[in-house]
Motif scaffolding. Structure first.
Motif, PDB file in Angstrom:
ATOM      1  N   VAL A  95       0.833  -1.208   0.000  1.00 24.73           N
ATOM      2  CA  VAL A  95       0.000   0.000   0.000  1.00 24.73           C
ATOM      3  C   VAL A  95       0.863   1.252   0.000  1.00 24.73           C
ATOM      4  N   VAL A  96       1.870   1.258   0.847  1.00 27.85           N
ATOM      5  CA  VAL A  96       2.739   2.439   0.951  1.00 27.85           C
ATOM      6  C   VAL A  96       3.551   2.621  -0.326  1.00 27.85           C
ATOM      7  N   GLY A  97       4.004   1.528  -0.944  1.00 30.76           N
ATOM      8  CA  GLY A  97       4.751   1.647  -2.192  1.00 30.76           C
ATOM      9  C   GLY A  97       3.923   2.289  -3.286  1.00 30.76           C
ATOM     10  N   VAL A  98       2.667   1.864  -3.408  1.00 32.88           N
ATOM     11  CA  VAL A  98       1.788   2.466  -4.409  1.00 32.88           C
ATOM     12  C   VAL A  98       1.561   3.943  -4.113  1.00 32.88           C
ATOM     13  N   ALA A  99       1.306   4.277  -2.845  1.00 36.17           N
ATOM     14  CA  ALA A  99       1.048   5.672  -2.482  1.00 36.17           C
ATOM     15  C   ALA A  99       2.273   6.550  -2.719  1.00 36.17           C
ATOM     16  N   ALA A 100       3.450   6.062  -2.351  1.00 31.25           N
ATOM     17  CA  ALA A 100       4.666   6.847  -2.542  1.00 31.25           C
ATOM     18  C   ALA A 100       4.979   7.031  -4.025  1.00 31.25           C
ATOM     19  N   GLY A 101       4.783   5.966  -4.816  1.00 32.91           N
ATOM     20  CA  GLY A 101       5.015   6.093  -6.249  1.00 32.91           C
ATOM     21  C   GLY A 101       4.077   7.093  -6.900  1.00 32.91           C
ATOM     22  N   LEU A 102       2.804   7.059  -6.504  1.00 35.09           N
ATOM     23  CA  LEU A 102       1.848   8.027  -7.048  1.00 35.09           C
ATOM     24  C   LEU A 102       2.199   9.447  -6.625  1.00 35.09           C
ATOM     25  N   ALA A 103       2.623   9.620  -5.369  1.00 40.23           N
ATOM     26  CA  ALA A 103       2.996  10.951  -4.897  1.00 40.23           C
ATOM     27  C   ALA A 103       4.161  11.512  -5.702  1.00 40.23           C
ATOM     28  N   GLY A 104       5.169  10.682  -5.944  1.00 40.70           N
ATOM     29  CA  GLY A 104       6.305  11.152  -6.726  1.00 40.70           C
ATOM     30  C   GLY A 104       5.950  11.435  -8.168  1.00 40.70           C
ATOM     31  N   TRP A 105       5.087  10.596  -8.745  1.00 41.63           N
ATOM     32  CA  TRP A 105       4.717  10.760 -10.154  1.00 41.63           C
ATOM     33  C   TRP A 105       3.801  11.960 -10.359  1.00 41.63           C
ATOM     34  N   LEU A 106       2.838  12.165  -9.465  1.00 42.46           N
ATOM     35  CA  LEU A 106       1.882  13.262  -9.629  1.00 42.46           C
ATOM     36  C   LEU A 106       2.502  14.633  -9.395  1.00 42.46           C
ATOM     37  N   THR A 107       3.574  14.691  -8.640  1.00 45.00           N
ATOM     38  CA  THR A 107       4.223  15.990  -8.370  1.00 45.00           C
ATOM     39  C   THR A 107       5.258  16.360  -9.432  1.00 45.00           C
ATOM     40  N   THR A 108       5.408  15.531 -10.458  1.00 42.56           N
ATOM     41  CA  THR A 108       6.431  15.807 -11.486  1.00 42.56           C
ATOM     42  C   THR A 108       6.306  17.200 -12.094  1.00 42.56           C
ATOM     43  N   PRO A 109       5.113  17.677 -12.470  1.00 45.58           N
ATOM     44  CA  PRO A 109       5.027  19.009 -13.096  1.00 45.58           C
ATOM     45  C   PRO A 109       5.463  20.152 -12.181  1.00 45.58           C
ATOM     46  N   TYR A 110       5.467  19.921 -10.880  1.00 45.84           N
ATOM     47  CA  TYR A 110       5.768  20.998  -9.934  1.00 45.84           C
ATOM     48  C   TYR A 110       7.209  20.973  -9.442  1.00 45.84           C
ATOM     49  N   LEU A 111       8.009  20.032  -9.925  1.00 50.74           N
ATOM     50  CA  LEU A 111       9.385  19.914  -9.464  1.00 50.74           C
ATOM     51  C   LEU A 111      10.333  20.580 -10.456  1.00 50.74           C
ATOM     52  N   PRO A 112      11.483  21.080  -9.969  1.00 54.90           N
ATOM     53  CA  PRO A 112      12.448  21.706 -10.883  1.00 54.90           C
ATOM     54  C   PRO A 112      13.064  20.671 -11.816  1.00 54.90           C
ATOM     55  N   GLY A 113      13.509  21.133 -12.956  1.00 57.54           N
ATOM     56  CA  GLY A 113      14.122  20.255 -13.940  1.00 57.54           C
ATOM     57  C   GLY A 113      14.484  21.032 -15.186  1.00 57.54           C
TER      58      GLY A 113
END
Length: 526
Positions: free
Chosen positions: A446-464
């Motif tokens: 459960v935590v792996g899925v939640a953490a992966g979604l959190a990292g993936w969904l925040t991609t547009p808001y992260l520097p790069g």
């Protein structure tokens, strides 16, 4: 008393062997990881894809060893224990004979089927160069096959550190020379020459060391009789079935992509699969190091201890696999961009699809270790057959439906489905309740899925940004966010109990105390 005195040395040898094997595997994997971008950029997608296909075809032949590798190692170990070498020399002779036959069959098949292979994989103008490259690879393959029995001698004598050093050195040397060859303008033939030369050098070194270490343990056709052949086949057939299933699971994706889409698709698939496969390496060290404890618990009929070891290992492996897979899924695109220097959509998709599947495979490692300790290899054979069967059934329909992305998806579903089947079969066959496994796996999943979604969904808001610098910036922010979210969620749900915290404190304390206390024998137990 004598047995008790030998246990520390045996345990120490096992630990050293496990560490050596893991170090060699990591060194080879890292060397290959560093060399791949050089090959990819200098050869181009088409030629790199052809090279992956050629290497995969030769590797596929290596699975047809009739299970003799394990049989030879077993007989050498028995010869050392019993002091009788005739059977071992006979089985080693069978190994030499089959190695020569397999090499001859591979060469004959190559000469007869090459026009069809070149047409199937759409080699086009690269067909002539690929022909010469395969011929060179098969020469090296012949040397490796014939030298296999001497490798079994070193393994049966538990000289794994020597074998690991040779394997790791050959892998690092091959990666370095391959990169230098393509930088100097070489192509498929140059890569094949490098690969065959490094494999030959390793094989010659293995033969020399084995002969010097145990000259009496050598292949001897004079000691061979019908009884040895029948016994070897009886032992080897189940292992060969497992090898065939492993070949179907590990090698068919490249061949299917090459045959139905073309070498360029193979070039996109290979980097993503290699990155995802790195997730499985730490589990190999853990299971190798813990196997003696599992074997001891099984041999002494201590099921409670064995169950505690199994569930504890599964719990920790699941935590590592969940966080690692979440990181790889969320960071698939920046990882590929950082590694190869530009976007490769199929590589990023393959990485995102295969990482969760390899996470499931990592979670099964403890159960596989217990299966071997209990002497029930049939469970693993079923696991391999189910995984291979699912992969073969799913590959073509998903390829037709989704295009190239359907191939890694079919492998991911097969690995996950095979892992689920193995867990259910293992628990039912051994009488272990499934609820204990569910308790160990639920929160990490459960935590792996939640953490992966959190990292993936925040991609547009992260520097790069573009290029490797932008990819590194995104990877740092996205990866750190994903892992921290995962750890925070596991802590919030109370997954880490008092025992986990005590173990962590003990590890930290052990790292701090050597400079403050006396010799190890003077330390108080923790």
């Amino acid at each position: 008393m004598a047995d008790l005195e030998t246990r520390p040395s045996v345990a120490g040898r096992v630990a050293r062997n496990g560490a050596a094997l893991f170090t060699a595997r990591v060194a080879g994997a890292l060397a290959g990881t560093l060399a791949l971008p050089v090959l990819y950029s200098r050869l181009g997608r088409q030629e790199f894809g052809v090279w992956v296909l050629l290497a995969g075809l030769v590797a596929l032949m290596g699975y047809v060893d009739m299970g003799l590798g394990s049989a030879q190692t077993r007989e050498v170990a028995r010869a050392v224990s019993l002091g009788e070498t005739r059977t071992a020399r006979a089985v080693l002779a069978i190994g030499v004979g089959w190695g020569a036959c397999l090499s001859a069959l591979a060469l004959a098949g190559f000469l007869l089927c090459w026009p069809a292979v070149a047409s199937l994989f759409r080699l086009g103008p690269l067909a002539a160069e690929a022909h010469d490259a395969v011929l060179v690879l098969l020469l090296g393959f012949t040397v490796v096959c014939v030298a296999g029995p001497w490798r079994a001698v070193l393994e049966g004598l538990q000289r794994y550190s020597t074998v690991a050093a040779l394997d790791g050195g050959a892998a690092v040397l091959n990666a370095a020379l391959s990169a230098m060859a393509v930088l100097a303008g070489g192509g498929l033939v140059a890569l094949a020459v490098v690969t065959s030369l490094t494999n030959t050098a390793r094989s010659v070194a293995i033969v020399g060391l084995a002969h010097r270490t145990a000259p009496s343990l050598r292949p001897s056709p004079a000691d061979l009789c019908r009884q040895h052949v029948v016994a070897a086949l009886h032992y080897c057939v189940p292992i060969q079935v497992t090898n065939v299933a492993a070949a179907a699971s590990n090698e068919t994706d490249r061949l299917v992509l090459g045959g139905f889409v073309g070498p360029a698709a193979v070039a996109g698939y290979e980097p993503g699969n290699k990155l995802a496969n790195l997730l499985r390496m730490p589990a190999a060290l853990i299971t190798t190091a813990m196997f003696p404890a599992a074997a001891t618990a099984a041999a002494t009929a201590d099921p409670a201890r064995l169950n505690r070891l199994y569930l504890g290992m599964t719990r920790y492996l699941a935590t590592y696999a969940a966080l690692g897979a979440a990181f790889l899924v969320a960071c698939a695109d920046p990882l590929v961009r950082l590694w190869l220097g530009h976007r490769v959509p199929l590589a990023a998709t393959t990485l995102a699809l295969m990482a969760p599947a390899y996470a499931v495979n990592v979670c099964t490692c403890a159960a596989q270790m217990v299966t071997r300790a209990e002497g029930r290899p049939g469970r693993e054979t079923r696991f391999a057959l189910v995984t291979a069967g699912l992969n073969l059934v799913l590959t073509l329909p998903l390829l037709a439906l989704l295009g190239p992305w359907g191939v890694p998806l079919s492998s991911a579903l097969a690995l996950a489905g095979g892992g689920a089947y193995f867990f259910v079969h293992f628990h039912r066959d051994s009488g272990r309740p499934l609820r204990l496994l569910a308790r160990a796996l639920t929160w990490p999943a459960v935590v792996g899925v939640a953490a992966g979604l959190a990292g993936w969904l925040t991609t547009p808001y992260l520097p790069g940004g573009p290029g490797r610098v932008g990819a590194a910036t995104t990877l740092l922010c996205q990866g750190l966010l994903t892992v921290l979210v995962g750890i925070a969620l596991l802590t919030a749900v109370g997954f880490f109990d008092a025992t986990d915290r005590e173990r962590l404190r003990a590890i930290v304390a052990v790292r701090r105390t050597p400079a403050l206390v006396g010799p190890p024998m003077e330390r108080s137990p923790r």
